[in-house]
Scaffold this motif. Structure first.
Motif, short mmCIF file in Angstrom:
data_model
loop_
_atom_site.label_atom_id
_atom_site.label_comp_id
_atom_site.label_asym_id
_atom_site.label_seq_id
_atom_site.Cartn_x
_atom_site.Cartn_y
_atom_site.Cartn_z
N ALA A 310 0.93 -1.43 -0.40
CA ALA A 310 -0.02 -0.05 0.10
C ALA A 310 0.80 1.21 0.03
N LEU A 311 1.95 1.57 0.79
CA LEU A 311 2.66 2.55 1.00
C LEU A 311 3.23 2.77 -0.55
N LEU A 312 4.47 1.30 -0.91
CA LEU A 312 4.94 1.69 -2.21
C LEU A 312 3.90 2.56 -3.23
N GLN A 313 2.59 1.47 -3.71
CA GLN A 313 1.61 2.45 -4.32
C GLN A 313 1.81 3.45 -4.48
N PHE A 314 1.10 4.13 -2.91
CA PHE A 314 0.72 5.64 -2.92
C PHE A 314 2.05 6.19 -3.38
N VAL A 315 3.34 5.92 -3.24
CA VAL A 315 4.37 6.56 -3.02
C VAL A 315 4.52 6.71 -5.07
N ALA A 316 4.04 6.00 -5.20
CA ALA A 316 3.83 5.71 -6.80
C ALA A 316 3.40 6.14 -7.19
N ASP A 317 1.99 6.21 -7.37
CA ASP A 317 1.39 7.05 -7.10
C ASP A 317 1.05 8.66 -7.05
N SER A 318 1.62 8.98 -6.43
CA SER A 318 1.69 10.18 -6.38
C SER A 318 2.85 11.18 -6.12
N TYR A 319 3.87 10.88 -5.94
CA TYR A 319 5.40 11.41 -6.11
C TYR A 319 6.36 11.04 -7.64
N PRO A 320 7.01 11.55 -7.61
CA PRO A 320 7.93 11.31 -8.69
C PRO A 320 9.04 10.22 -8.78
N ALA A 321 10.04 9.96 -9.69
CA ALA A 321 10.28 7.94 -9.99
C ALA A 321 11.43 8.91 -9.42
N TRP A 322 11.89 9.62 -8.60
CA TRP A 322 13.42 9.24 -7.56
C TRP A 322 13.06 9.29 -6.46
N ALA A 323 11.10 9.79 -6.21
CA ALA A 323 11.53 9.95 -4.25
C ALA A 323 10.74 8.05 -4.32
N VAL A 324 10.58 7.12 -5.65
CA VAL A 324 10.17 5.69 -5.66
C VAL A 324 10.82 5.81 -5.65
N GLY A 325 12.36 5.36 -6.21
CA GLY A 325 13.71 4.80 -5.89
C GLY A 325 14.70 5.28 -5.23
N VAL A 326 14.18 6.04 -3.97
CA VAL A 326 14.98 6.33 -2.92
C VAL A 326 14.58 5.53 -2.16
N LEU A 327 12.93 5.93 -1.97
CA LEU A 327 11.36 4.89 -0.85
C LEU A 327 12.22 3.03 -0.77
N ALA A 328 11.88 2.80 -2.23
CA ALA A 328 12.42 1.36 -3.17
C ALA A 328 13.89 1.34 -2.68
N GLY A 329 14.78 1.76 -2.76
CA GLY A 329 16.00 1.55 -2.70
C GLY A 329 16.48 1.35 -0.64
N THR A 330 15.29 1.87 -0.12
CA THR A 330 15.88 1.94 1.39
C THR A 330 14.98 0.76 1.62
N ALA A 331 13.92 0.82 1.09
CA ALA A 331 12.89 -0.08 2.07
C ALA A 331 13.72 -1.65 1.67
N CYS A 332 14.38 -1.93 0.35
CA CYS A 332 15.18 -2.93 0.32
C CYS A 332 16.38 -3.04 1.26
N LEU A 333 16.77 -2.41 1.49
CA LEU A 333 17.74 -2.82 3.08
C LEU A 333 17.00 -2.38 4.18
N LEU A 334 15.93 -2.30 4.38
CA LEU A 334 14.84 -2.56 5.77
C LEU A 334 15.01 -4.32 5.41
N ALA A 335 14.69 -5.14 4.12
CA ALA A 335 15.00 -6.34 4.42
C ALA A 335 16.20 -6.73 4.04
N LEU A 336 17.02 -6.16 3.74
CA LEU A 336 18.33 -6.88 3.81
C LEU A 336 19.39 -7.02 5.21
N VAL A 337 19.29 -6.00 5.64
CA VAL A 337 19.86 -5.88 7.15
C VAL A 337 19.20 -7.07 8.44
#
Length: 481
Positions: A310-337
């Motif tokens: 839900a959060l990822l989709q909301f950001v993808a729908d409402s924010y520019p691509a660079w913001a989605v990329g930063v969130l996605a990359g950081t969210a990857c770290l939230l899982a990887l670490v």
């Protein structure tokens, strides 16, 4: 752009982590690999220990729960603060036991305290099972993030396998110190992103302020901000919130990887300072829940109705691509670490407390190789579990806490009740797991409507333990009299 930013953030952090870990100390022994040489100071311990709470469970899971259920997401506020209060008392005791006796795993602690190798093996297997369930959370989240980052349909199997390979790459070449560096990076990035999104979310949904957003959300979805939330039939009422928060708080520091983090601290004050300031992390959950409400107000529809997205989709729908990329990359770290720390703990437990009793002559190098090899198998099991279901991250997390909570009476009473013995702990485990897992107990659960099942099973476990300990210690006294 989304994929490029995701790769850049993940690759840059992983490279920096590996270089940091190598500069600090090369992980040539299980002790260095698993507990960082017991030299972690306040700052690095803060990011690693508190950062284990700030995971995909907290960000994607809680925001998704707020989007789907509303007020039940308040669970995050309660559980983190309660866990910190318990941790202030418990974790220095765990640290002291580890320092004084050279412990590396949680099962080592049970072996030392109760003098039973058989019990320590049972505890090791139970701990590994709970860790694998928790790894499932991280793989579920990673697969969702990868599908968003690639920008095209990808099968669940492919994205989950890629997620597992990423996690294994990190854990295989890293150690606890490398994970601590990565935890610091992802925590700072995530806090900045959450605050930035929260500062702009009102404008994105047509509200004039955060307060206005909350009013609009409650008006559009009556019952959103008070229990039992949007789906009363789900049973997520006040009773559930209290019992679930207690279950999470009592189980937080019982996870095997949390034992290893405690062992890694430089001194007891490092741990106590962490517990004092850790509730500050719970403040960030306000913003995470706010974003979930914003996604609901924006009428976000994640693929397949997956609340984890839900959060990822909301950001993808409402924010520019660079913001989605930063969130996605950081969210990857939230899982990887966190996922790497979980697999690291599971691997070290397997080599030290399951394999070593069978091969007593195994040296440090062999143990390290076995630990790393075991992580591959455990990651494979987590992949299988992930592909077999599509549950909420919060629901999977509560299942993991219920599982590991069966070890809680044996840990707490180890410090509180000197009479506690191996027979009592083993009997408690048997009864607790039976209550938690056996089918056909519908009549029993009718007496505990909307209670978190893990807490009820933990209580049955503790009661059984107490009865058996009192019975066996009385017989022992008569025998020696």
């Amino acid at each position: 752009m989304i994929l490029a930013l995701t790769i850049a953030i993940v690759a840059g952090t992983m490279l920096g982590s590996l270089l940091y870990g190598k500069r600090q100390a090369r992980a040539q022994t299980v002790t260095e690999w698993a507990v960082g040489g017991r030299r972690m100071g306040t700052l690095i311990f803060w990011f690693l220990n508190a950062g284990e709470i700030y995971t995909t469970f907290a960000v994607l899971g809680i925001s998704g729960y707020a989007w789907a259920y509303g007020a039940p997401a308040y669970l995050a506020f309660c559980s983190v603060s309660l866990a910190a209060a318990i941790g202030y008392w418990l974790t220095p005791l765990i640290w002291a036991a580890g320092r004084d006796n050279g412990l590396i795993t949680q099962a080592d602690f049970f072996d030392l305290r109760y003098g039973s190798r058989a019990l320590s093996v049972v505890v090791a297997v139970a701990g590994i099972a709970a860790l694998v369930i928790y790894v499932q959370i991280q793989l579920t989240a990673l697969s969702v993030i990868l599908q968003l980052s690639l920008g095209r349909p990808v099968s669940m199997m492919a994205s989950t396998i890629v997620a597992a390979l990423l996690m294994l790459t990190f854990v295989f070449f890293a150690g606890l110190r490398s994970a601590a560096f990565a935890a610091g990076v992802k925590d700072v990035l995530m806090l900045v992103i959450v605050v930035a999104l929260s500062a702009t979310v009102a404008d994105k949904v047509g509200a004039t302020s955060i307060i206005d957003l909350l009013h609009r959300a409650e008006t559009a979805h009556p019952g959103l901000t008070s229990l039992p939330g949007l789906q009363p039939e789900a049973g997520l009422d006040t009773t559930w919130l209290i019992t679930a928060a207690l279950n999470v708080a009592l189980g937080t520091y019982i996870f095997p990887h949390m034992f290893q983090l405690c062992y890694a601290a430089r001194d007891s004050w490092t741990i106590k300072r962490n517990a004092i300031f850790q509730p500050l992390y719970s403040l960030s959950f306000f913003f995470i829940i706010l974003l979930g409400f914003g996604a609901l107000l924006a009428q976000v529809q994640p693929p397949g109705g997956d609340l984890n997205a839900a959060l990822l989709q909301f950001v993808a729908d409402s924010y520019p691509a660079w913001a989605v990329g930063v969130l996605a990359g950081t969210a990857c770290l939230l899982a990887l670490v966190p996922g790497s720390v979980l697999l690291l703990a599971a691997g070290s437990i397997f080599s030290r407390n399951v394999l070593l009793p069978l091969r007593p002559g195994m040296g440090e190098k062999g143990a390290l190789i076995a630990s790393r090899a075991a992580t591959v198998g455990f990651a494979g099991i987590a992949v299988y579990l992930t592909l077999g279901g599509s549950r909420s991250l919060v629901d999977i997390g509560l299942m993991a806490y219920s599982s590991i909570g069966m070890l809680a009476p044996g840990v707490f009473l180890a410090f509180l009740w000197p009479r506690t013995n191996a027979a009592g702990v083993a009997a408690g485990l048997a009864v607790g797991y039976a209550v938690l897992l056996l089918p056909g107990l519908d009549g029993f659960w009718a007496y505990f409507p909307n209670w978190e099942k893990g807490l009820v099973a933990m209580a049955a476990n503790a009661l059984t333990l107490a009865v058996v300990v009192m019975a066996t210690t009385r017989r022992a006294v008569r025998a020696t009299g």
